[in-house]
Enzyme design. Sequence first.
Site, PDB file in Angstrom:
ATOM      1  N   ARG A  77     -78.622 -51.444  28.228  1.00  0.00           N
ATOM      2  CA  ARG A  77     -77.462 -52.134  27.669  1.00  0.00           C
ATOM      3  C   ARG A  77     -77.628 -53.640  27.865  1.00  0.00           C
ATOM      4  O   ARG A  77     -78.585 -54.098  28.462  1.00  0.00           O
ATOM      5  CB  ARG A  77     -76.169 -51.646  28.336  1.00  0.00           C
ATOM      6  CG  ARG A  77     -76.192 -51.738  29.854  1.00  0.00           C
ATOM      7  CD  ARG A  77     -74.946 -51.114  30.489  1.00  0.00           C
ATOM      8  NE  ARG A  77     -75.032 -51.063  31.944  1.00  0.00           N
ATOM      9  CZ  ARG A  77     -74.756 -52.081  32.751  1.00  0.00           C
ATOM     10  NH1 ARG A  77     -74.377 -53.231  32.238  1.00  0.00           N
ATOM     11  NH2 ARG A  77     -74.847 -51.948  34.054  1.00  0.00           N
ATOM     12  N   ASP A 115     -84.276 -45.218  39.821  1.00  0.00           N
ATOM     13  CA  ASP A 115     -83.869 -46.277  40.738  1.00  0.00           C
ATOM     14  C   ASP A 115     -85.077 -47.133  41.090  1.00  0.00           C
ATOM     15  O   ASP A 115     -85.969 -46.707  41.825  1.00  0.00           O
ATOM     16  CB  ASP A 115     -83.269 -45.654  41.997  1.00  0.00           C
ATOM     17  CG  ASP A 115     -82.851 -46.675  43.036  1.00  0.00           C
ATOM     18  OD1 ASP A 115     -82.966 -47.886  42.776  1.00  0.00           O
ATOM     19  OD2 ASP A 115     -82.409 -46.254  44.126  1.00  0.00           O
ATOM     20  N   ASN A 173     -85.797 -57.238  33.976  1.00  0.00           N
ATOM     21  CA  ASN A 173     -84.423 -57.583  33.634  1.00  0.00           C
ATOM     22  C   ASN A 173     -83.405 -56.884  34.539  1.00  0.00           C
ATOM     23  O   ASN A 173     -82.274 -57.343  34.661  1.00  0.00           O
ATOM     24  CB  ASN A 173     -84.139 -57.232  32.173  1.00  0.00           C
ATOM     25  CG  ASN A 173     -82.697 -57.473  31.789  1.00  0.00           C
ATOM     26  OD1 ASN A 173     -82.274 -58.607  31.615  1.00  0.00           O
ATOM     27  ND2 ASN A 173     -81.924 -56.403  31.655  1.00  0.00           N
ATOM     28  N   TYR A 212     -75.742 -62.832  45.543  1.00  0.00           N
ATOM     29  CA  TYR A 212     -76.389 -62.872  44.230  1.00  0.00           C
ATOM     30  C   TYR A 212     -77.187 -64.158  44.071  1.00  0.00           C
ATOM     31  O   TYR A 212     -78.333 -64.143  43.606  1.00  0.00           O
ATOM     32  CB  TYR A 212     -75.318 -62.760  43.140  1.00  0.00           C
ATOM     33  CG  TYR A 212     -75.863 -62.809  41.729  1.00  0.00           C
ATOM     34  CD1 TYR A 212     -76.705 -61.816  41.240  1.00  0.00           C
ATOM     35  CD2 TYR A 212     -75.521 -63.855  40.878  1.00  0.00           C
ATOM     36  CE1 TYR A 212     -77.195 -61.850  39.947  1.00  0.00           C
ATOM     37  CE2 TYR A 212     -75.999 -63.896  39.575  1.00  0.00           C
ATOM     38  CZ  TYR A 212     -76.838 -62.901  39.119  1.00  0.00           C
ATOM     39  OH  TYR A 212     -77.326 -62.946  37.835  1.00  0.00           O
ATOM     40  N   LYS A 228     -81.279 -64.240  43.606  1.00  0.00           N
ATOM     41  CA  LYS A 228     -81.922 -64.823  42.429  1.00  0.00           C
ATOM     42  C   LYS A 228     -82.805 -66.011  42.813  1.00  0.00           C
ATOM     43  O   LYS A 228     -83.873 -66.210  42.213  1.00  0.00           O
ATOM     44  CB  LYS A 228     -80.874 -65.239  41.401  1.00  0.00           C
ATOM     45  CG  LYS A 228     -80.243 -64.076  40.659  1.00  0.00           C
ATOM     46  CD  LYS A 228     -81.267 -63.229  39.905  1.00  0.00           C
ATOM     47  CE  LYS A 228     -80.612 -62.225  38.981  1.00  0.00           C
ATOM     48  NZ  LYS A 228     -81.607 -61.351  38.307  1.00  0.00           N
ATOM     49  N   ILE A 264     -73.787 -65.670  29.581  1.00  0.00           N
ATOM     50  CA  ILE A 264     -74.194 -64.936  28.381  1.00  0.00           C
ATOM     51  C   ILE A 264     -73.204 -63.804  28.135  1.00  0.00           C
ATOM     52  O   ILE A 264     -72.939 -62.990  29.032  1.00  0.00           O
ATOM     53  CB  ILE A 264     -75.619 -64.360  28.541  1.00  0.00           C
ATOM     54  CG1 ILE A 264     -76.621 -65.457  28.955  1.00  0.00           C
ATOM     55  CG2 ILE A 264     -76.037 -63.661  27.263  1.00  0.00           C
ATOM     56  CD1 ILE A 264     -76.807 -66.565  27.941  1.00  0.00           C
ATOM     57  N   THR A 324     -71.894 -60.431  27.332  1.00  0.00           N
ATOM     58  CA  THR A 324     -72.226 -59.008  27.233  1.00  0.00           C
ATOM     59  C   THR A 324     -70.956 -58.227  27.562  1.00  0.00           C
ATOM     60  O   THR A 324     -69.956 -58.804  28.022  1.00  0.00           O
ATOM     61  CB  THR A 324     -73.324 -58.610  28.239  1.00  0.00           C
ATOM     62  OG1 THR A 324     -72.822 -58.791  29.582  1.00  0.00           O
ATOM     63  CG2 THR A 324     -74.586 -59.445  28.048  1.00  0.00           C
TER      64      THR A 324
END
Length: 275
Positions: free
Chosen positions: A17, A74, A101, A180, A184, A213, A215
Amino acid sequence: MGKKLDGKTVWVTGSSRGIGRVIASHLASLGANIVVHGTTPTSTQQLNEADSLDAVAAAISDEHGVDVKAVHGDLTDEAVVAQIVSDIRDQFGQIDILINNAGGDIGTKGVTAENAGKPIVNDALEISLEDVQTIIDRNLMTCILCCRAVAPEMIARKEGWIVTIGSIAGLSGNVSEVSYRVSKAAVHQYMRCLAGQLRSDGVYANVIAPGEIITARFEASRPTSDERKVESGSLTRYGWPIEVARAVEFFVTADSSYVSGQVLRVDGGSQLWPA
């Protein structure tokens, strides 16, 4: 005339997705055979984006006339990664391009939880250690394990492309979404180091750091502004997944034949300091 990626096999992790699915479809439009991936066969249903991972694969194949394989598992589990890579090789022979991704700021409760899975307590000190570990594993460890499984065959062939989807969150500090941001930032640095190791073998390793972005999950995890949901006229708008996909195209084609070890922001200029 042939397409840019004719004959190439691309594995896009986390492509059931969102951004990953659009990347997979865009690279298929360039002639590549595609491997789409989700954590489960029905992870597509979590935000009502498709009936199944197989349905995503069929839709991409039908639209672009390429072979598309669906895999699931996983990616924080080394044995699962090894089995997926083996299954891909059994069908396609090799993996020419790896797009890391899979990731996100999703805690232990998963994407169907409140706030689309973002931990409610999400700072540097009070977030649960369980959520910290989950977020780090989801972003950094998936990247490391997939690179370790795929890069050696690229080294042996003296050819290959690895692109990891980072985030502008990893390029700045803040009091929120700390785990997060840290994960990253670590992804960015790992890819720089990997690029150095792969340089003499002609294998490319780069990062794309998207900004905001649009989504389904992005909209489910925060308030959004309808005024920013436009496609032109201002760079203060939101970005769209296809704009990330086009940046991936740059990194996996001859357009970037002398570019490796880079972090490219796709954020409309929202960050203006060195990466």
